[in-house]
Write a protein that holds these residues in place. Structure first.
Motif, mmCIF file in Angstrom:
data_model
loop_
_atom_site.group_PDB
_atom_site.id
_atom_site.type_symbol
_atom_site.label_atom_id
_atom_site.label_comp_id
_atom_site.label_asym_id
_atom_site.label_seq_id
_atom_site.Cartn_x
_atom_site.Cartn_y
_atom_site.Cartn_z
ATOM 1 N N HIS A 144 65.348 10.428 72.118
ATOM 2 C CA HIS A 144 65.728 11.637 72.813
ATOM 3 C C HIS A 144 63.892 11.724 74.043
ATOM 4 C CE1 HIS A 144 68.170 12.665 70.068
ATOM 5 N NE2 HIS A 144 67.106 12.300 68.578
ATOM 6 N N TYR A 145 63.580 10.412 73.785
ATOM 7 C CA TYR A 145 61.905 10.809 74.651
ATOM 8 C C TYR A 145 62.092 9.151 75.258
ATOM 9 C CZ TYR A 145 61.389 15.101 71.733
ATOM 10 O OH TYR A 145 61.679 16.240 70.572
ATOM 11 N N TRP A 146 61.516 9.735 75.920
ATOM 12 C CA TRP A 146 61.184 8.051 77.005
ATOM 13 C C TRP A 146 59.859 8.220 77.479
ATOM 14 C CZ3 TRP A 146 64.264 4.101 77.139
ATOM 15 C CH2 TRP A 146 65.384 4.073 76.610
ATOM 16 N N GLY A 147 59.144 7.595 77.872
ATOM 17 C CA GLY A 147 57.752 7.233 78.788
ATOM 18 C C GLY A 147 58.166 7.128 80.217
ATOM 19 N N GLN A 172 54.077 -6.408 70.757
ATOM 20 C CA GLN A 172 53.473 -8.010 71.215
ATOM 21 C C GLN A 172 54.440 -9.470 71.802
ATOM 22 O OE1 GLN A 172 49.994 -8.788 70.732
ATOM 23 N NE2 GLN A 172 50.436 -11.006 71.384
ATOM 24 N N MET A 173 54.042 -9.210 72.877
ATOM 25 C CA MET A 173 55.152 -9.989 73.867
ATOM 26 C C MET A 173 53.878 -11.793 73.720
ATOM 27 S SD MET A 173 55.790 -8.093 75.941
ATOM 28 C CE MET A 173 55.122 -7.753 77.124
ATOM 29 N N ASN A 174 54.095 -12.957 73.208
ATOM 30 C CA ASN A 174 53.890 -14.181 73.059
ATOM 31 C C ASN A 174 55.205 -15.228 74.175
ATOM 32 O OD1 ASN A 174 51.224 -13.162 71.315
ATOM 33 N ND2 ASN A 174 52.692 -13.639 69.767
ATOM 34 N N SER A 175 54.817 -16.223 74.303
ATOM 35 C CA SER A 175 55.319 -17.521 74.612
ATOM 36 C C SER A 175 56.246 -16.693 76.305
ATOM 37 C CB SER A 175 55.662 -18.055 73.934
ATOM 38 O OG SER A 175 54.994 -18.406 72.554
ATOM 39 N N LEU A 176 55.327 -15.939 76.927
ATOM 40 C CA LEU A 176 56.303 -14.969 77.308
ATOM 41 C C LEU A 176 56.948 -16.030 78.832
ATOM 42 C CD1 LEU A 176 53.566 -12.122 78.256
ATOM 43 C CD2 LEU A 176 56.049 -11.689 77.348
ATOM 44 N N LYS A 177 57.919 -15.542 79.382
ATOM 45 C CA LYS A 177 58.745 -16.520 80.113
ATOM 46 C C LYS A 177 59.051 -15.579 81.152
ATOM 47 C CE LYS A 177 60.892 -18.554 76.496
ATOM 48 N NZ LYS A 177 63.184 -18.238 75.634
ATOM 49 N N PRO A 178 59.042 -16.244 82.563
ATOM 50 C CA PRO A 178 59.656 -15.487 83.624
ATOM 51 C C PRO A 178 60.368 -14.164 83.487
ATOM 52 C CG PRO A 178 59.689 -17.704 84.877
ATOM 53 C CD PRO A 178 58.988 -17.266 82.824
ATOM 54 N N GLU A 179 61.405 -14.575 82.977
ATOM 55 C CA GLU A 179 62.666 -14.008 82.888
ATOM 56 C C GLU A 179 61.927 -12.413 81.946
ATOM 57 O OE1 GLU A 179 61.923 -17.239 82.120
ATOM 58 O OE2 GLU A 179 64.041 -17.586 80.166
ATOM 59 N N ASP A 180 61.185 -12.259 81.305
ATOM 60 C CA ASP A 180 60.235 -11.329 80.655
ATOM 61 C C ASP A 180 59.739 -10.416 82.031
ATOM 62 O OD1 ASP A 180 59.286 -13.840 77.723
ATOM 63 O OD2 ASP A 180 61.085 -11.990 78.188
ATOM 64 N N THR A 181 59.814 -11.139 82.690
ATOM 65 C CA THR A 181 59.405 -10.079 84.094
ATOM 66 C C THR A 181 60.102 -8.600 84.253
ATOM 67 O OG1 THR A 181 58.493 -11.578 85.288
ATOM 68 C CG2 THR A 181 58.598 -9.288 86.614
ATOM 69 N N ALA A 182 60.366 -7.134 83.454
ATOM 70 C CA ALA A 182 60.335 -5.763 83.899
ATOM 71 C C ALA A 182 59.448 -5.114 84.197
ATOM 72 C CB ALA A 182 61.639 -6.407 82.860
ATOM 73 N N VAL A 183 60.156 -3.403 84.459
ATOM 74 C CA VAL A 183 59.771 -2.704 83.162
ATOM 75 C C VAL A 183 59.901 -2.453 82.131
ATOM 76 C CG1 VAL A 183 59.033 0.100 83.988
ATOM 77 C CG2 VAL A 183 59.428 -1.502 86.229
ATOM 78 N N TYR A 184 58.952 -1.773 81.174
ATOM 79 C CA TYR A 184 58.687 -2.372 80.360
ATOM 80 C C TYR A 184 58.660 -0.765 79.266
ATOM 81 C CZ TYR A 184 59.417 -6.797 78.918
ATOM 82 O OH TYR A 184 59.891 -8.396 78.870
ATOM 83 N N TYR A 185 59.942 0.072 78.666
ATOM 84 C CA TYR A 185 59.903 1.638 78.324
ATOM 85 C C TYR A 185 59.939 1.087 76.774
ATOM 86 C CZ TYR A 185 61.677 2.279 82.757
ATOM 87 O OH TYR A 185 61.430 2.175 84.530
ATOM 88 N N CYS A 186 59.276 2.888 76.616
ATOM 89 C CA CYS A 186 59.058 2.763 75.091
ATOM 90 C C CYS A 186 59.938 4.658 74.927
ATOM 91 C CB CYS A 186 57.910 3.347 74.121
ATOM 92 S SG CYS A 186 56.769 4.341 74.833
ATOM 93 N N ALA A 187 61.039 4.211 74.266
ATOM 94 C CA ALA A 187 61.641 5.390 73.245
ATOM 95 C C ALA A 187 61.798 6.007 71.950
ATOM 96 C CB ALA A 187 63.177 5.531 74.047
ATOM 97 N N ALA A 188 61.939 7.105 71.960
ATOM 98 C CA ALA A 188 61.929 7.822 69.970
ATOM 99 C C ALA A 188 63.040 8.869 70.381
ATOM 100 C CB ALA A 188 60.931 8.940 70.166
#
Length: 125
Positions: free
Chosen positions: A113-116, A82-98
């Motif tokens: 080991h594993y990436w989206g 959950q991302m609140n109060s977003l800022k322009p510097e939060d702009t990016a590609v977001y990845y999850c990993a296990a």
């Protein structure tokens, strides 16, 4: 086939909110720590947050503390950011990993080991 799939990215105005999801297929997330990373153009991939599987301990980068919240729903093999109060510097590609059950002391891509495939988050007016 073991996969992680992120969703929930998009375009949002500064100050807005988004909730990212990371869903596992082919395996259960119960025994894995899940990390969220992000990568902006021309920058290295950086750790944003992590949640352990052992005791649900959570960790956040200083840049997102107090604004982002990570949580997991094992019954759905899904982890949320959950991302609140977003800022322009939060702009990016977001990845999850296990990775291993406990979050690393220092965020490192080598831990996991594993990436989206990533989901784009753009914060702009």
């Amino acid at each position: 086939q073991l996969q992680l799939v992120e969703s929930g990215g998009g375009l949002v105005q500064p100050g807005g909110s988004l909730r990212l999801s990371c869903a596992a297929s082919g395996f259960t997330l119960d025994y894995y720590a899940i990390g969220w990373f992000r990568q902006a153009p021309g920058k290295e991939r950086e750790g944003v947050s992590c949640i352990s599987s052992s005791d649900d301990s959570t960790y956040y980068a200083d840049s997102v503390k107090g604004r982002f919240t990570i949580s997991r729903e094992n019954a759905k093999s899904t982890v949320y950011l959950q991302m609140n109060s977003l800022k322009p510097e939060d702009t990016a590609v977001y990845y999850c990993a296990a990775g291993p059950p406990s979050c690393p002391l220092v965020a490192s891509t080598d831990w996991y080991h594993y990436w989206g495939q990533g989901t784009q988050v753009t914060v702009s007016s």
